[in-house]
Design an enzyme around this catalytic site. Structure first.
Site, mmCIF file in Angstrom:
data_model
loop_
_atom_site.group_PDB
_atom_site.id
_atom_site.type_symbol
_atom_site.label_atom_id
_atom_site.label_comp_id
_atom_site.label_asym_id
_atom_site.label_seq_id
_atom_site.Cartn_x
_atom_site.Cartn_y
_atom_site.Cartn_z
ATOM 1 N N HIS A 48 -15.511 -18.278 -1.725
ATOM 2 C CA HIS A 48 -16.277 -18.308 -0.481
ATOM 3 C C HIS A 48 -17.762 -18.599 -0.677
ATOM 4 C CE1 HIS A 48 -12.562 -16.625 1.005
ATOM 5 N NE2 HIS A 48 -13.016 -16.723 2.241
ATOM 6 N N ILE A 179 -20.108 1.915 -1.341
ATOM 7 C CA ILE A 179 -18.669 1.688 -1.303
ATOM 8 C C ILE A 179 -18.444 0.607 -0.249
ATOM 9 C CG2 ILE A 179 -16.414 2.723 -0.832
ATOM 10 C CD1 ILE A 179 -17.713 5.453 -1.508
ATOM 11 N N ASP A 182 -13.676 -4.935 1.456
ATOM 12 C CA ASP A 182 -13.668 -6.277 2.052
ATOM 13 C C ASP A 182 -12.253 -6.815 1.894
ATOM 14 O OD1 ASP A 182 -13.863 -8.956 2.672
ATOM 15 O OD2 ASP A 182 -15.421 -9.420 1.204
ATOM 16 N N MET A 183 -11.520 -6.910 2.996
ATOM 17 C CA MET A 183 -10.123 -7.321 2.856
ATOM 18 C C MET A 183 -9.674 -8.149 4.044
ATOM 19 S SD MET A 183 -7.977 -3.856 3.697
ATOM 20 C CE MET A 183 -7.784 -3.269 5.381
ATOM 21 N N TRP A 234 4.570 -4.736 8.363
ATOM 22 C CA TRP A 234 4.359 -4.665 9.811
ATOM 23 C C TRP A 234 3.037 -3.996 10.185
ATOM 24 C CZ3 TRP A 234 8.435 -2.655 7.063
ATOM 25 C CH2 TRP A 234 8.391 -1.286 6.801
ATOM 26 N N LYS A 235 2.515 -3.143 9.296
ATOM 27 C CA LYS A 235 1.251 -2.467 9.592
ATOM 28 C C LYS A 235 0.086 -3.458 9.588
ATOM 29 C CE LYS A 235 2.833 1.947 7.697
ATOM 30 N NZ LYS A 235 2.601 3.013 6.694
ATOM 31 N N GLY A 314 -15.851 -1.967 -4.248
ATOM 32 C CA GLY A 314 -17.227 -2.375 -4.506
ATOM 33 C C GLY A 314 -17.676 -2.143 -5.930
#
Length: 352
Positions: A48, A179, A182-183, A234-235, A314
């Site tokens: 990125h 902390i 990032d997902m 599914w979550k 992090g």
């Protein structure tokens, strides 16, 4: 596997800045965008950083992104503001939105900026680090084009909608060591899938389905099927949907279902930036002590592999950052070759 080059951080930042100036960004904005881009590679998020610049340049040339557009506030409701990005550079709009959310939080304890009609914000975690290093807790997320099948479906209808949660924390020496989670909502972002595919490396865990509907660790097969695996099955599918709907509601902007399906045309996203001033509740020393106890518990957990303790979100970024500033920023050869070709196409000299 791709070989790596090591570029001094200041050289990388300066070369990106010259490139952005050539694309029409004003000097101050080019400097900030270049820093944010170079910091992304510095912190090891190579998918990125400069790797995205060729597409950014293409979008500017095609008129999808206006390099001169500034984000603008269009409405305010107490501690919540609505902004529009006018489809300008996404990392600049996102940085401004998080900065404003922090300013609101200073006054109200909590601040929220909902940003519509923007463009790709590059590394999601950038804005979590921005807030946490300034002493704020933060959450931010964006919707994306449909690139994630809902659980139980085989065609994309959801976005991988990156989510960031950041918590301020200072190390024993007083330096910022926040902390930062990032997902994406997919097990692997499409940028990560592209990186694994280019290197010919198998994913460490299954990341999606192949064309026959079999779960696989083959990144290229997942790219071709467009069936990435949601985190938590599914979550993750459910979380992706609620983030998208809430972002569209708060911004008054586009939802995933309204965004272009073609990745080469993905502009107009909706993003939310939430900042919290925890110092209004307790002293920073007390807050850091709370965070440190949690970090200590993670480090004390019995590791699966001897000598490799569990890490908090992090922690690896801080280690990569230190190494990058010491030995140079690691850049994959293929990404560097594309970067140099873009410099040439813009008639930018690396020796200026």
């Amino acid at each position: 596997m791709n070989a790596m080059k090591y570029i001094a951080f200041d050289e990388l930042r300066a070369r990106v800045e010259r490139m952005l100036l050539a694309l029409g960004l004003a000097p101050e904005r080019a400097a900030l965008s270049a820093r944010l881009t170079a910091e992304t590679d510095r912190d090891g998020v190579r998918t990125h950083g400069i790797a995205r610049l060729p597409r950014f340049a293409q979008w500017v040339r095609e008129g999808r992104i206006d390099p001169a557009a500034h984000p603008e506030r269009v409405a305010a409701f107490g501690a919540i503001e609505r902004w529009t990005g006018h489809r300008g550079p996404g990392n600049l709009a996102a940085h401004a939105a998080m900065q404003r959310a922090m300013e609101i939080a200073v006054e109200h304890g909590l601040g929220c900026v909902a940003l519509a009609d923007t463009s790709h914000w590059m590394r999601a975690g950038t804005y979590g680090w921005q807030a946490a290093e300034a002493g704020f807790a933060a959450m931010c997320w964006t919707n994306t084009l449909p690139n994630l099948p809902p659980w139980g479906a085989s065609t994309p209808a959801l976005g991988n909608n990156p989510l960031v949660v950041a918590i301020p924390h200072n190390a024993a020496d007083g330096s910022a060591a926040p902390i930062v989670l990032d997902m994406a909502m997919s097990q692997f972002s499409y940028g990560s899938l592209a990186s694994y595919a280019a290197r010919g490396v198998e994913l460490p865990v299954p990341g999606g389905f192949d064309a026959a509907g079999n779960m696989t660790r083959d990144a290229k097969a997942i790219e071709e099927s467009q069936r990435a695996l949601p985190i938590g099955f599914w979550k993750g599918s459910g979380l992706s949907m609620v983030l998208d709907v809430l972002a569209a509601m708060l911004t008054g902007g586009l939802a995933t279902s309204q965004l272009p399906r073609d990745p080469a045309k993905e502009v107009g996203q909706s993003q939310v930036f939430l900042a919290i001033a925890p110092q209004s509740l307790a002293a920073m020393e007390e807050l850091s002590a709370i965070a440190q106890r949690a970090i200590d518990a993670v480090h004390a957990a019995e590791p699966v592999e001897t000598g490799k303790p569990a890490r908090y979100p992090g922690e690896a970024t801080l280690r990569v950052r230190e190494e990058s500033l010491r030995v140079g920023v690691a850049v994959e050869d293929t990404a560097w070759e594309m970067f140099v070709e873009l410099e040439k196409s813009l008639a930018v000299s690396s020796k200026q």
